[in-house]
Enzyme design. Structure first.
Site, PDB file in Angstrom:
ATOM      1  N   PRO A 117      31.123  39.078  38.023  1.00 22.30           N
ATOM      2  CA  PRO A 117      31.265  40.537  37.913  1.00 22.30           C
ATOM      3  C   PRO A 117      30.567  41.260  39.052  1.00 22.30           C
ATOM      4  CG  PRO A 117      29.448  39.816  36.555  1.00 22.30           C
ATOM      5  CD  PRO A 117      30.015  38.569  37.199  1.00 22.30           C
ATOM      6  N   GLY A 200      34.574  42.077  32.673  1.00 19.48           N
ATOM      7  CA  GLY A 200      35.128  43.014  31.705  1.00 19.48           C
ATOM      8  C   GLY A 200      35.988  42.323  30.661  1.00 19.48           C
ATOM      9  N   CYS A 251      24.400  43.347  29.846  1.00 25.10           N
ATOM     10  CA  CYS A 251      25.108  43.710  28.616  1.00 25.10           C
ATOM     11  C   CYS A 251      24.284  43.521  27.343  1.00 25.10           C
ATOM     12  CB  CYS A 251      26.422  42.939  28.505  1.00 25.10           C
ATOM     13  SG  CYS A 251      26.247  41.160  28.723  1.00 25.10           S
TER      14      CYS A 251
END
Length: 487
Positions: A117, A200, A251
């Site tokens: 990412p 994602g 996250c």
């Protein structure tokens, strides 16, 4: 001379990289534990040595987070992860049970596809290469286009170090022409054995839909419950440290705070004291428009940005020294932006009448988004912690620690990792913090310890035991009926 378009160049590049990675992995597969360990150490040392350079490159290229915190993440991905796995046995015979005549042998999965990412690009490359090579696998990276240069530089640094330690050429490689078509080819190629997906939701879903075995992570949306017995100043300190670390790009960071009515005033006062700014209703609505895009996805304009940048974006006037923006909320849902994942220094704030109601609110938030990932409870009441552990749909329930650093195993004894499994409830294949143990198979060698005659001799004994149990049940039923008839 005809020039191939970008998509075709990307696809052909992937095919070449996979071919080389497969050949390299065949060489890794016959190496000794000492040789594999030397390669792993070289990767870790190189990542750690260049931690500051790579952190600055990632920040300058993506604009996400804080380069100072990215240094810490690079150090974690290299040194901390290495220390946790350096003595792990991943080659040859892992365990031998002579009493039961069972032997377990490590088998590498083969070629790993590593999806990277833009939020944590350099640290994720170091981490995934380290755990893949430690398990005897080669790895081919698919970089996020917005972090391409920093990812390629990281791959180059650790690859050169690994080769000097004896790693075969091609065992660590990356696409240089990243396209959707090229990544699709990487995930679906017959010679790729496992996908390690971080990114994602669409990317993770694509990994699981590819037909190739995959380990992916869903979105995080962890609430933090401050129970009334908690050390409130310390709980608020942990939440603010976590939410401001790299501007919330990990996250596992907290996305909402849940408190009981009886302690709300104390918690609010402590947040204000430590740099939390509670948005008035009108300002909260104003900022809410910037959290999500029209299609329901997170607005990249706020991801990893400072509170000053976000306030300017939403045309808000915030006090000097503000560290995190908070908005009081009573709703949860797809169209309620504050109840969703926000990879930025923004928190929702919920108030409930009791810990039981707070428990249900946390479940509602997680089921809305983030099921299977992580949540935090701040409490000195062990029974309430136990009740949360029994009921919450998460893979990590963290107690009295920052969500970001606790979830990845930096401030807890969890396996240090930058890929956090979400289990079946989160649409994943494992609930583990991913380590080399998740990137190898175990071949079990089992000797016969019984003959068919032994099984036949046991059958009458089992049948007799079942009959006796049935007789007891009949007797109990008769007694119950007699008692009921006399009432």
């Amino acid at each position: 001379m005809e020039t191939l378009d970008k998509d075709l160049r990307s696809i052909q590049e992937v095919r070449n990289l996979i071919k080389n990675a497969k050949e390299a992995q065949a060489k890794l597969a016959v190496m000794s534990q000492e040789q594999i360990d030397a390669i792993a150490k070289a990767i870790a040392d190189a990542g750690y040595e260049h931690r500051e350079k790579l952190a600055k490159m990632a920040y300058e290229e993506t604009g996400f987070g804080r380069w100072q915190d990215k240094i810490v993440k690079n150090a974690f991905a290299s040194k901390h992860v290495y220390e946790s796995i350096k003595d792990m046995k991943t080659v040859g015979v892992l365990k031998e049970d002579k009493a039961n005549k069972i032997m377990e042998v490590a088998v590498p999965v083969g070629v790993v596809a590593g999806l990277i990412p833009s939020t944590n690009p350099t640290s994720t490359v170091i981490y995934k290469a380290l755990i893949s090579l430690k398990a005897g696998n080669s790895i081919v990276f698919s970089p996020h286009p917005n972090a391409l240069n920093s990812i390629l530089e990281t791959v180059n640094i650790i690859n050169e170090a690994a080769k000097q330690a004896g790693c075969p050429d091609g065992a660590i490689a990356s696409m240089t022409v990243p396209t959707i078509q090229g990544t699709d080819q990487l995930m679906k190629h017959k010679d790729v054995d496992l996908i390690l997906a971080t990114g994602g939701t669409p990317m993770v879903k694509a990994a699981y839909s590819s037909g190739t075995p995959a380990i992916g992570v869903g979105p995080g949306n962890g609430p933090a419950f401050i129970e009334k017995s908690a050390n409130i100043p310390l709980a608020v300190k942990h939440i603010l440290e976590s939410k401001t670390f790299d501007n919330g790009t990990i996250c596992a960071s907290e996305q909402s705070v849940v408190v009981e009515t009886c302690s709300k005033d104390a918690v609010v006062a402590e947040f204000k004291k430590q740099g939390g700014y509670f948005l008035p209703t009108e300002e909260a609505a104003q900022l809410g428009k910037f959290i999500m895009r029209a299609n329901g996805s997170m607005n990249p304009q706020i991801v990893g940005k400072s509170v000053e940048h976000i306030a300017k974006l939403a045309n808000l006037q915030i006090p000097e020294g503000t560290r995190v923006l908070l908005a009081e909320e009573t709703r949860v849902g797809h169209n309620v932006p504050y109840s969703r994942e926000k990879l930025a220094p923004i928190l929702a704030f919920y108030t409930e009448d009791s810990w039981e109601a707070a428990c249900e609110r946390c479940i509602e938030i997680l089921n809305g988004e983030g099921a299977g990932h992580t949540m935090v409870i701040h409490s000195d009441n062990e029974e309430i912690v136990r009740q949360f552990a029994l009921k919450k749909p998460v893979s990590r329930l963290l107690v009295n620690t920052p969500g970001t650093l606790g979830g990845i195993g930096a401030t807890t004894a969890l396996a240090p990792a930058l890929t956090l499994g979400c289990g079946a409830v989160g649409g994943g294949s494992t609930s583990d913090n991913i380590s080399p143990l998740n990137l190898m198979n175990i071949r079990r060698v089992a000797y016969g310890v019984k003959e068919l005659e032994d099984l036949a001799e046991q059958a009458p004994q089992i049948e007799e035991a079942v009959i006796k149990l049935a007789d007891k049940e009949q007797l109990i039923n008769m007694i119950v009926k007699r008692i009921l008839s006399e009432l």
